[in-house]
Motif scaffolding. Sequence first.
Motif, PDB file in Angstrom:
ATOM      1  N   TRP A  13     -10.292   3.093   0.982  1.00  0.00           N
ATOM      2  CA  TRP A  13      -9.122   3.951   0.768  1.00  0.00           C
ATOM      3  C   TRP A  13      -8.782   4.012  -0.720  1.00  0.00           C
ATOM      4  O   TRP A  13      -9.073   3.079  -1.469  1.00  0.00           O
ATOM      5  CB  TRP A  13      -7.915   3.396   1.523  1.00  0.00           C
ATOM      6  CG  TRP A  13      -8.091   3.458   3.001  1.00  0.00           C
ATOM      7  CD1 TRP A  13      -8.677   2.506   3.800  1.00  0.00           C
ATOM      8  CD2 TRP A  13      -7.728   4.528   3.854  1.00  0.00           C
ATOM      9  NE1 TRP A  13      -8.685   2.939   5.105  1.00  0.00           N
ATOM     10  CE2 TRP A  13      -8.102   4.169   5.181  1.00  0.00           C
ATOM     11  CE3 TRP A  13      -7.113   5.757   3.645  1.00  0.00           C
ATOM     12  CZ2 TRP A  13      -7.878   5.004   6.266  1.00  0.00           C
ATOM     13  CZ3 TRP A  13      -6.887   6.582   4.732  1.00  0.00           C
ATOM     14  CH2 TRP A  13      -7.267   6.202   6.026  1.00  0.00           C
ATOM     15  N   ARG A  21      -2.243   8.120   0.922  1.00  0.00           N
ATOM     16  CA  ARG A  21      -3.565   7.540   0.692  1.00  0.00           C
ATOM     17  C   ARG A  21      -4.606   8.480   1.260  1.00  0.00           C
ATOM     18  O   ARG A  21      -4.295   9.347   2.062  1.00  0.00           O
ATOM     19  CB  ARG A  21      -3.662   6.165   1.323  1.00  0.00           C
ATOM     20  CG  ARG A  21      -3.439   6.211   2.832  1.00  0.00           C
ATOM     21  CD  ARG A  21      -3.375   4.859   3.457  1.00  0.00           C
ATOM     22  NE  ARG A  21      -2.008   4.371   3.433  1.00  0.00           N
ATOM     23  CZ  ARG A  21      -1.616   3.212   3.910  1.00  0.00           C
ATOM     24  NH1 ARG A  21      -2.479   2.406   4.449  1.00  0.00           N
ATOM     25  NH2 ARG A  21      -0.388   2.839   3.856  1.00  0.00           N
ATOM     26  N   SER A  36      -5.376   5.304  -3.319  1.00  0.00           N
ATOM     27  CA  SER A  36      -3.985   5.730  -3.399  1.00  0.00           C
ATOM     28  C   SER A  36      -3.903   7.193  -3.807  1.00  0.00           C
ATOM     29  O   SER A  36      -4.654   7.651  -4.661  1.00  0.00           O
ATOM     30  CB  SER A  36      -3.244   4.887  -4.430  1.00  0.00           C
ATOM     31  OG  SER A  36      -1.952   5.419  -4.676  1.00  0.00           O
ATOM     32  N   PRO A  86       0.840  -1.212   0.000  1.00  0.00           N
ATOM     33  CA  PRO A  86       0.000   0.000   0.000  1.00  0.00           C
ATOM     34  C   PRO A  86       0.869   1.253   0.000  1.00  0.00           C
ATOM     35  O   PRO A  86       1.912   1.298   0.653  1.00  0.00           O
ATOM     36  CB  PRO A  86      -0.789  -0.114   1.309  1.00  0.00           C
ATOM     37  CG  PRO A  86      -0.794  -1.577   1.613  1.00  0.00           C
ATOM     38  CD  PRO A  86       0.528  -2.097   1.103  1.00  0.00           C
TER      39      PRO A  86
END
Length: 162
Positions: free
Chosen positions: A87, A19, A89, A15
């Motif tokens: 979420w 974010r 990016s 990840p």
Amino acid sequence: MDECAQKSSWQTLAPPELREPLGYEHTFTSADAARLKLGLIPQAMEDKWFVYFEDGWLYLHRSWTGALIYWLRVEDCPAGIRVVESWVSRGSKHYRETDTAYDSLMLDFLLRRMMLGQDVAFPIRSAANSNPPPGLYQHHAIGRSYPERTVLNDEPSSEENR
């Protein structure tokens, strides 16, 4: 597709540090939940998304780069499952989008149209829709040749469960 996607099914990146909470909300039926949890393993170069489910989270990666773009946590509910956290990016190395409202529409399209086969319009911003050939922008973003139906990101959604 019979194979259940797992993280090890495709090369993925961790990840991103940058974010943003997406605020995507949706409830899926038990049948839809089962299909989403199977994920999606690209079968051809034109398949631009790899999706897998692990420990209550659904992860959507771009297949060519392995970049994680969307991830959402789901919980069981009487209707099936509901999204309780989502979420997107904001790591500009792999993803340049910055419009959260548009991202929410795109995620909805990916889940409901690409994964579940529901009749959902592909979101295109009016600025991006400067008369490109039909399906060109959609193919760039999704890779599949779904019939292109557009909805502007500032139009209210009439979809149930949104």
